[in-house]
Design an enzyme around this catalytic site. Structure first.
Site, PDB file in Angstrom:
ATOM      1  N   SER A  72       0.851  -1.188   0.000  1.00 57.58           N
ATOM      2  CA  SER A  72       0.000   0.000   0.000  1.00 57.58           C
ATOM      3  C   SER A  72       0.890   1.241   0.000  1.00 57.58           C
ATOM      4  O   SER A  72       1.716   1.405   0.907  1.00 57.58           O
ATOM      5  CB  SER A  72      -0.904   0.005   1.235  1.00 57.58           C
ATOM      6  OG  SER A  72      -1.344   1.323   1.482  1.00 57.58           O
ATOM      7  N   GLY A 127     -17.159   9.051   3.658  1.00 54.30           N
ATOM      8  CA  GLY A 127     -18.476   8.719   3.122  1.00 54.30           C
ATOM      9  C   GLY A 127     -18.471   8.597   1.605  1.00 54.30           C
ATOM     10  O   GLY A 127     -19.527   8.603   0.975  1.00 54.30           O
ATOM     11  N   SER A 129     -16.783   6.028   0.041  1.00 51.37           N
ATOM     12  CA  SER A 129     -16.638   4.604  -0.261  1.00 51.37           C
ATOM     13  C   SER A 129     -15.260   4.178  -0.738  1.00 51.37           C
ATOM     14  O   SER A 129     -15.134   3.422  -1.709  1.00 51.37           O
ATOM     15  CB  SER A 129     -17.653   4.175  -1.319  1.00 51.37           C
ATOM     16  OG  SER A 129     -18.885   4.114  -0.746  1.00 51.37           O
ATOM     17  N   SER A 130     -14.230   4.620  -0.033  1.00 53.78           N
ATOM     18  CA  SER A 130     -12.895   4.171  -0.430  1.00 53.78           C
ATOM     19  C   SER A 130     -12.748   2.652  -0.239  1.00 53.78           C
ATOM     20  O   SER A 130     -12.084   1.995  -1.036  1.00 53.78           O
ATOM     21  CB  SER A 130     -11.832   4.914   0.367  1.00 53.78           C
ATOM     22  OG  SER A 130     -12.049   4.740   1.742  1.00 53.78           O
ATOM     23  N   ASP A 175     -22.734   0.765  -2.664  1.00 56.41           N
ATOM     24  CA  ASP A 175     -21.426   1.315  -3.006  1.00 56.41           C
ATOM     25  C   ASP A 175     -20.719   0.435  -4.034  1.00 56.41           C
ATOM     26  O   ASP A 175     -20.225   0.902  -5.059  1.00 56.41           O
ATOM     27  CB  ASP A 175     -20.551   1.449  -1.757  1.00 56.41           C
ATOM     28  CG  ASP A 175     -21.217   2.260  -0.670  1.00 56.41           C
ATOM     29  OD1 ASP A 175     -22.211   2.947  -0.975  1.00 56.41           O
ATOM     30  OD2 ASP A 175     -20.750   2.210   0.481  1.00 56.41           O
ATOM     31  N   TYR A 225     -23.120   1.503  12.658  1.00 55.76           N
ATOM     32  CA  TYR A 225     -23.763   1.107  11.403  1.00 55.76           C
ATOM     33  C   TYR A 225     -24.432  -0.265  11.577  1.00 55.76           C
ATOM     34  O   TYR A 225     -25.603  -0.457  11.248  1.00 55.76           O
ATOM     35  CB  TYR A 225     -22.707   1.044  10.288  1.00 55.76           C
ATOM     36  CG  TYR A 225     -23.276   0.732   8.926  1.00 55.76           C
ATOM     37  CD1 TYR A 225     -23.543   1.746   8.020  1.00 55.76           C
ATOM     38  CD2 TYR A 225     -23.563  -0.572   8.539  1.00 55.76           C
ATOM     39  CE1 TYR A 225     -24.074   1.474   6.772  1.00 55.76           C
ATOM     40  CE2 TYR A 225     -24.098  -0.859   7.298  1.00 55.76           C
ATOM     41  CZ  TYR A 225     -24.343   0.166   6.410  1.00 55.76           C
ATOM     42  OH  TYR A 225     -24.879  -0.119   5.184  1.00 55.76           O
TER      43      TYR A 225
HETATM   44  C1  GLA Z   1     -22.434   3.001   3.632  1.00 58.75           C
HETATM   45  C2  GLA Z   1     -22.698   1.563   3.204  1.00 58.75           C
HETATM   46  C3  GLA Z   1     -23.787   1.492   2.141  1.00 58.75           C
HETATM   47  C4  GLA Z   1     -25.029   2.268   2.567  1.00 58.75           C
HETATM   48  C5  GLA Z   1     -24.664   3.657   3.074  1.00 58.75           C
HETATM   49  C6  GLA Z   1     -25.853   4.364   3.666  1.00 58.75           C
HETATM   50  O1  GLA Z   1     -21.894   3.729   2.562  1.00 58.75           O
HETATM   51  O2  GLA Z   1     -21.527   0.973   2.706  1.00 58.75           O
HETATM   52  O3  GLA Z   1     -24.090   0.157   1.851  1.00 58.75           O
HETATM   53  O4  GLA Z   1     -25.754   1.553   3.528  1.00 58.75           O
HETATM   54  O5  GLA Z   1     -23.639   3.610   4.060  1.00 58.75           O
HETATM   55  O6  GLA Z   1     -26.822   4.547   2.695  1.00 58.75           O
END
Ligand code: GLA
Length: 389
Positions: A72, A127, A129-130, A175, A225
């Site tokens: 990495s 937020g 999605s890395s 994501d 979560y």
């Molecule tokens: C994160 C999760 C997703 C989704 C969002 C909220 O990004 O990885 O699957 O649940 O939160 O919408």
């Protein structure tokens, strides 16, 4: 991001793993935004995400052994492992890759050893999605390199399972799905119950979307979560004892009185309220974007934010402050995106407002939280792909 297709990373690859006659291939996956449909993708809901031009890049070369050798650039760390694959607390980033190998092998494809270098510019914990991008680019790079017959949709499911089962976050499918199938200039509407989806192109005219990074990352994010997800599951189970026809929380359309008979806890009722009201806002946003009614879209985005904050309880003082300030500054719409507990706010506004907002908000945020804000303009871009070098 193109600067990452760098001689430097190729040189780094060869100095870490040595030179061989096998070609090194380069793959890239984007980040994502989500316009509407938050915290519904593990409850059968509809979501409206798009891929954007931040990226994770992976250089991969088979090594004719049974060892996986990973480096990495971000963590400046090299690890090597073999089967059986187990989580590695000393290199948590490598778990996303190991988890993907495990899931590909469950589908009956033996994954040979390889050398692998990863670099990227998706801000982590923001937020965007890395982690999903890393899972998807890994699955895609492996299936392309070893010619496994795996579709883009299956790549998404492999990534989600790696995260659910190996890493331990019970995320939904949104994501990984958009990062796999995204197309430049389009968002998708995805039914997370059936995985049917369609591409949508919207002309924003004088309006634009942009992002504001709160630069806040909460360490309890993943456990919170998973807790939200289990609260939604227990709410559905209670509702089903009275109304067995509902198979997903997202479908529930009961009156307050009917819901009262289900004996939900106060948390379960609030979570249900967010999920079912998000369904109605999603319809408003899709029609508003199609007809160019951005005022209506913006107002739905604000409502989603406050629903995520008050009923789903996944916001935090910093993102609430940003959205509240934007609302007071007359922005068209804004809301936190992704899992929550910090990260980015998505803004919809008239293009000519941007510079004014940026200046005022940076100052007030710094004063209140002693933290800098980052503003990102972005382009809607392609999903995962190979970059030919
Ligand atoms: C994160 C999760 C997703 C989704 C969002 C909220 O990004 O990885 O699957 O649940 O939160 O919408």
């Amino acid at each position: 991001m193109d600067s990452l297709i760098s001689k430097e990373n190729l040189n780094r690859f060869e100095s870490i793993f040595g030179k061989t006659t096998q070609p090194i291939r380069l793959f890239q996956a984007p980040a994502r935004i989500n316009i509407i449909g938050e915290h519904v993708d593990y409850l059968g809901g509809t979501v409206l995400p798009a891929a954007i031009n931040f990226a994770v890049q992976v250089y991969l070369r088979p090594n004719n052994t049974s060892n996986y050798k990973l480096h990495s650039v971000t963590y400046n760390q090299t690890v090597e492992f073999q089967k059986p694959l187990l989580p590695n607390p000393k290199a948590a980033w490598a778990d996303y890759i190991a988890g993907v190998i495990v899931e590909i092998e469950k589908k009956g494809h033996l994954v040979p050893g390889f050398d692998f270098l990863v670099d990227g510019n998706i801000p982590q914990g923001s937020g965007l999605s890395s982690s999903a991008a890393l899972e998807v680019v890994t699955a895609f790079a492996i299936k392309e390199t070893f010619s496994f017959p795996i579709s883009r949709e299956e790549v998404a499911v492999i990534g989600q399972k790696a995260e659910n089962l190996f890493v331990g976050t019970k995320c939904g499918i949104m994501d990984q799905f958009i990062i796999s199938v995204g197309k430049a200039n389009d968002c998708i509407s995805l039914n997370t119950d059936t995985l049917n989806y369609s591409y949508h192109h919207f002309d924003l005219g004088n309006y634009e979307f942009y992002l504001i990074n709160s630069n806040v990352k909460h360490s309890l994010k993943d456990s919170a979560y998973n807790k939200r997800r289990s609260e939604c599951e227990s709410a559905l189970l209670k509702i089903q004892t009275k109304y067995p026809n509902f198979t997903q929380l997202y479908e529930v359309n009961l009156s307050e009185e009917e819901l009262n008979h289900c004996h939900l806890t106060s948390e379960e009722s609030k979570r249900t309220k967010h999920v079912t009201s998000e369904r109605e806002r999603t319809k408003i946003v899709i029609t508003g974007l199609e007809s160019g009614n951005f005022i209506e879209v913006g107002s739905a985005l604000f409502h989603t934010h406050w629903s995520l904050s008050k009923d789903f309880e996944v916001s935090c003082p910093e993102t609430d402050f940003i959205v509240d300030s934007l609302q007071n500054l007359g922005v068209t719409g804004a809301r936190m995106i992704g899992g929550g507990f910090g990260g980015c706010v998505l803004v919809l506004d008239k293009k000519d407002h941007f510079s004014k907002i940026e200046e005022v908000l940076k100052k007030s945020y710094q004063q209140k939280f002693n933290l800098a804000l980052d503003f990102y303009k972005f382009q809607i871009s392609d999903g995962v792909k190979e970059i030919y070098i």
